[in-house]
Write an enzyme that holds these catalytic residues in place. Structure first.
Site, short mmCIF file in Angstrom:
data_model
loop_
_atom_site.label_atom_id
_atom_site.label_comp_id
_atom_site.label_asym_id
_atom_site.label_seq_id
_atom_site.Cartn_x
_atom_site.Cartn_y
_atom_site.Cartn_z
N SER A 39 14.78 7.50 46.11
CA SER A 39 16.04 6.77 46.28
C SER A 39 16.71 6.51 44.93
CB SER A 39 15.77 5.47 47.05
OG SER A 39 16.95 4.91 47.57
N ASP A 151 16.19 8.20 53.44
CA ASP A 151 15.59 7.57 52.26
C ASP A 151 14.07 7.77 52.20
OD1 ASP A 151 14.64 5.65 50.32
OD2 ASP A 151 16.50 4.54 50.60
#
Length: 271
Positions: A39, A151
């Site tokens: 991320s 993510d």
């Protein structure tokens, strides 16, 4: 020469902390042989691996107002689309290939279609970064080869695994530390704290694989999208990294050994 790797956690805007950490180590001459990130950690890692100075990386976040590239995705599986962020990232990654970076980089993401963790270490860079940063329920899933990706922090917010067989010394950088509290004032803070606690559990277990951890205190209390704190986050992390270096004997030895190697190389070049 010792192979030094660094793992960068996810954490939204708190990921700017990784730039401060990288700046502290690079100022002392430490060279990384491999970077792994999830991320926000994948963004910071990609900027550094592309040869962009961490201070310049901070300026990129502040001056470009990165969040303005986020647009509503009405009627989709997420509330927000991050697709237009690719336009900005192309400015800094014109070749758009992971294998073209100056330092090997591994990006963790989740193949949401198949429900499994994946590591990107080659192929399109920008698409991999977007996939790794795509918080489900907030961002619309990113499509890669007909598959949905979200993510990496969903399954691995601290991807140390790709470094284990490639590095002699591993540095961990986490930007989600929580201080103890005696009350919670609203539901948003309650849910946010619960989320950070969940991803920290994964990090705490994997920290055992790191030779040293850099973890600025209280960073997890900063909102995921609080751009106003960008510079504060950067400098708090920079100072924490320096403090960690001063306190850790193995890190001090690593820095001193690197200085000696550079001196020997300089002497050889001048002779």
């Amino acid at each position: 020469m010792m192979k030094v790797g660094i793992v960068l956690s996810g954490g939204g805007i708190r990921g700017i902390a990784h730039l401060g950490v990288l700046k502290a180590f690079s100022n002392l001459g430490i060279r990384f042989s491999h970077i792994s990130g999830t991320s926000a950690g994948s963004i910071a890692g990609a900027l550094f691996a592309a040869g962009i100075d961490p201070q310049e990386g901070l300026d990129i976040f502040i001056k470009t107002k990165l969040l303005r590239f986020i647009r509503p995705a009405v009627g989709s599986l997420g509330l927000i689309s991050i697709e237009r962020t690719a336009e900005l990232l192309k400015t800094f990654f014109p070749e758009d290939r992971i294998e073209k970076l100056q330092i090997p980089l591994t990006i963790a993401a989740v193949n949401f279609s198949e429900g499994r963790l994946v590591y990107f270490d080659q192929g399109p860079l920008i698409r991999s970064i977007l996939a790794s940063s795509c918080i489900p329920g907030i961002f619309r899933p990113i499509m890669i080869d007909g598959q949905m990706y979200v993510d990496g922090g969903v399954l691995n917010n601290f991807p140390v695994e790709p470094l284990l067989n490639n590095c002699d010394y591993i540095i961990g950088s986490s930007c989600n530390h929580l201080r103890a509290v005696d009350k919670i004032t609203n539901i948003t803070r309650l849910m946010g704290r619960a989320g950070v606690m969940s991803i920290n559990k994964d990090m705490e277990q994997k920290a055992a694989f790191c030779n040293v951890m850099v973890e600025p205190k209280g960073m997890g209390e900063i909102s995921t999208f609080d751009m106003a704190k960008a510079e504060t986050i950067y400098w708090l992390a920079y100072e924490e990294a320096l403090k960690t270096i001063r306190a850790d004997e193995s890190l001090r030895a690593l820095v001193e050994n690197n200085i000696l190697l550079k001196k020997d190389a300089g002497d050889a070049a001048s002779s």
